[in-house]
Motif scaffolding. Structure first.
Motif, PDB file in Angstrom:
ATOM      1  N   HIS A  65      48.480  -3.820 -20.418  1.00  0.00           N
ATOM      2  CA  HIS A  65      48.037  -2.876 -19.442  1.00  0.00           C
ATOM      3  C   HIS A  65      46.812  -3.472 -19.055  1.00  0.00           C
ATOM      4  O   HIS A  65      46.882  -3.896 -17.570  1.00  0.00           O
ATOM      5  N   GLU A  66      45.935  -4.061 -19.259  1.00  0.00           N
ATOM      6  CA  GLU A  66      44.944  -4.236 -18.358  1.00  0.00           C
ATOM      7  C   GLU A  66      45.338  -5.067 -18.257  1.00  0.00           C
ATOM      8  O   GLU A  66      44.196  -5.478 -16.866  1.00  0.00           O
ATOM      9  N   GLY A  67      45.969  -6.478 -18.668  1.00  0.00           N
ATOM     10  CA  GLY A  67      45.611  -7.501 -18.007  1.00  0.00           C
ATOM     11  C   GLY A  67      46.167  -7.563 -16.273  1.00  0.00           C
ATOM     12  O   GLY A  67      46.545  -8.479 -15.770  1.00  0.00           O
ATOM     13  N   HIS A  68      48.072  -5.779 -16.843  1.00  0.00           N
ATOM     14  CA  HIS A  68      48.214  -6.742 -15.249  1.00  0.00           C
ATOM     15  C   HIS A  68      47.378  -5.426 -14.108  1.00  0.00           C
ATOM     16  O   HIS A  68      47.424  -6.094 -13.375  1.00  0.00           O
ATOM     17  N   GLU A  69      46.512  -5.258 -15.213  1.00  0.00           N
ATOM     18  CA  GLU A  69      45.629  -3.929 -13.646  1.00  0.00           C
ATOM     19  C   GLU A  69      45.225  -4.667 -13.239  1.00  0.00           C
ATOM     20  O   GLU A  69      44.338  -4.620 -11.650  1.00  0.00           O
ATOM     21  N   ALA A  70      44.501  -5.844 -14.113  1.00  0.00           N
ATOM     22  CA  ALA A  70      43.500  -6.223 -13.149  1.00  0.00           C
ATOM     23  C   ALA A  70      43.778  -7.372 -11.875  1.00  0.00           C
ATOM     24  O   ALA A  70      42.916  -7.318 -11.807  1.00  0.00           O
ATOM     25  N   ARG A  71      44.719  -7.289 -11.772  1.00  0.00           N
ATOM     26  CA  ARG A  71      45.610  -8.272 -10.568  1.00  0.00           C
ATOM     27  C   ARG A  71      45.586  -7.262  -9.860  1.00  0.00           C
ATOM     28  O   ARG A  71      45.009  -7.501  -8.267  1.00  0.00           O
ATOM     29  N   PHE A  72      45.488  -6.121  -9.826  1.00  0.00           N
ATOM     30  CA  PHE A  72      44.927  -4.991  -8.985  1.00  0.00           C
ATOM     31  C   PHE A  72      44.123  -4.889  -8.553  1.00  0.00           C
ATOM     32  O   PHE A  72      43.560  -5.191  -7.643  1.00  0.00           O
ATOM     33  N   TYR A  73      43.310  -5.046  -9.567  1.00  0.00           N
ATOM     34  CA  TYR A  73      41.944  -4.725  -8.616  1.00  0.00           C
ATOM     35  C   TYR A  73      41.108  -6.237  -8.320  1.00  0.00           C
ATOM     36  O   TYR A  73      40.042  -6.229  -7.577  1.00  0.00           O
ATOM     37  N   LEU A  74      41.826  -7.664  -8.561  1.00  0.00           N
ATOM     38  CA  LEU A  74      41.292  -8.897  -8.347  1.00  0.00           C
ATOM     39  C   LEU A  74      41.846  -9.088  -6.775  1.00  0.00           C
ATOM     40  O   LEU A  74      40.969  -9.053  -5.630  1.00  0.00           O
ATOM     41  N   ALA A  75      42.503  -8.130  -6.027  1.00  0.00           N
ATOM     42  CA  ALA A  75      43.162  -7.740  -4.361  1.00  0.00           C
ATOM     43  C   ALA A  75      42.322  -6.923  -4.125  1.00  0.00           C
ATOM     44  O   ALA A  75      41.828  -7.126  -2.893  1.00  0.00           O
ATOM     45  N   ALA A  76      41.242  -5.815  -4.537  1.00  0.00           N
ATOM     46  CA  ALA A  76      41.309  -5.032  -4.167  1.00  0.00           C
ATOM     47  C   ALA A  76      39.579  -5.963  -3.979  1.00  0.00           C
ATOM     48  O   ALA A  76      38.677  -5.614  -2.627  1.00  0.00           O
ATOM     49  N   LEU A  77      38.839  -6.955  -4.864  1.00  0.00           N
ATOM     50  CA  LEU A  77      38.001  -7.306  -4.495  1.00  0.00           C
ATOM     51  C   LEU A  77      37.923  -8.092  -3.439  1.00  0.00           C
ATOM     52  O   LEU A  77      36.410  -8.992  -2.778  1.00  0.00           O
ATOM     53  N   SER A  78      39.359  -8.879  -3.456  1.00  0.00           N
ATOM     54  CA  SER A  78      39.990  -9.803  -2.293  1.00  0.00           C
ATOM     55  C   SER A  78      39.308  -9.056  -0.717  1.00  0.00           C
ATOM     56  O   SER A  78      39.583  -9.566   0.095  1.00  0.00           O
ATOM     57  N   LEU A  79      39.375  -7.760  -0.937  1.00  0.00           N
ATOM     58  CA  LEU A  79      39.429  -7.202   0.196  1.00  0.00           C
ATOM     59  C   LEU A  79      37.899  -6.689  -0.228  1.00  0.00           C
ATOM     60  O   LEU A  79      38.138  -5.840   1.739  1.00  0.00           O
ATOM     61  N   GLU A  80      37.308  -6.781  -0.268  1.00  0.00           N
ATOM     62  CA  GLU A  80      35.671  -6.190  -0.507  1.00  0.00           C
ATOM     63  C   GLU A  80      35.062  -6.864   0.711  1.00  0.00           C
ATOM     64  O   GLU A  80      34.402  -7.856   0.462  1.00  0.00           O
ATOM     65  N   PRO A  81      34.194  -6.286   2.261  1.00  0.00           N
ATOM     66  CA  PRO A  81      33.706  -7.004   3.078  1.00  0.00           C
ATOM     67  C   PRO A  81      32.054  -7.345   2.539  1.00  0.00           C
ATOM     68  O   PRO A  81      32.016  -8.125   3.429  1.00  0.00           O
ATOM     69  N   ARG A  82      32.240  -6.447   1.642  1.00  0.00           N
ATOM     70  CA  ARG A  82      30.712  -7.223   1.273  1.00  0.00           C
ATOM     71  C   ARG A  82      30.527  -8.440   0.154  1.00  0.00           C
ATOM     72  O   ARG A  82      29.960  -8.872   0.244  1.00  0.00           O
ATOM     73  N   SER A  83      31.622  -8.828   0.028  1.00  0.00           N
ATOM     74  CA  SER A  83      31.773 -10.056  -0.696  1.00  0.00           C
ATOM     75  C   SER A  83      32.807 -11.209   0.200  1.00  0.00           C
ATOM     76  O   SER A  83      33.367 -12.286  -0.836  1.00  0.00           O
ATOM     77  N   GLY A  84      33.160 -11.085   0.827  1.00  0.00           N
ATOM     78  CA  GLY A  84      34.057 -11.710   1.912  1.00  0.00           C
ATOM     79  C   GLY A  84      35.702 -11.519   1.929  1.00  0.00           C
ATOM     80  O   GLY A  84      35.998 -11.572   0.381  1.00  0.00           O
TER      81      GLY A  84
END
Length: 196
Positions: A65-84
């Motif tokens: 479950h955690e490994g799978h949900e990590a993909r969602f959070y990686l996508a969210a981090l890819s959309l984070e304006p403060r980190s590019g």
């Protein structure tokens, strides 16, 4: 006597079981520690640390479950304006996230949100005139002196294109009028006295 023998056998097999558990999908402690580290870093705006922890979760524990949900959070981090923002990475992570859990066996909590974010990412990657109404674009107008960024009206791409053409025409007319004014000034200027 049998209980002592059974206990000896269990003690002899215990180290092997621990090793086997780590290979077969155990490692609950390490997985949960990574999960907590990733979320703590995300909460503190340590985006690189969070991304590294989520990446490890996705790579080392993909069918959990955690490994799978990590993909969602990686996508969210890819959309984070403060980190590019990286729309390509967000698209990739969301596509994998949704494809991995098509049977809902991983109990993904963010399936619906993932679908919405994926559609938004794909709209942002599309040309301005092909986007859904309400999702505006930034239009750059390049003049001789500088570059000006303006917000184009959301919605109708044809309308935005028409406004861009009108603005370019107006800029061209202003340049022509300035050139004509300078020519007139040069014509009306008093002649310079000759120095012989």
């Amino acid at each position: 006597m049998r209980s002592v023998a059974a206990l000896c056998v269990l003690l002899a097999l215990a180290p092997g079981c621990t090793t086997l558990r780590g290979v077969v999908g155990g490692g609950d402690g390490e997985r949960m520690e990574l999960w907590e580290q990733a979320h703590d870093a995300y909460a503190r705006d340590s985006f690189r640390v969070a991304a590294a922890a989520f990446q490890r979760l996705a790579a080392e524990f993909p069918r959990t479950h955690e490994g799978h949900e990590a993909r969602f959070y990686l996508a969210a981090l890819s959309l984070e304006p403060r980190s590019g923002v990286n729309l390509d990475q967000a698209d990739q992570h969301l596509t994998v996230y949704l494809a991995e859990d098509d049977a809902r066996s991983l109990r993904g909590y963010h399936g619906r949100e993932g679908e919405t974010l994926l559609q938004l990412v794909r709209q942002l990657r599309a040309p301005c005139d092909q986007r859904v109404p309400g999702l505006g674009c930034l239009v750059q107008t390049v003049t001789e002196r500088d570059t000006v960024t303006q917000r184009a009206p959301a919605g109708d791409g044809a309308e935005a294109a028409r406004l861009r053409r009108e603005l370019a025409e107006r800029d061209r007319t202003i340049r022509e009028l300035r050139d004509e004014l300078q020519r007139i000034r040069n014509t009306l200027a008093p002649p310079r006295p000759r120095q012989d």
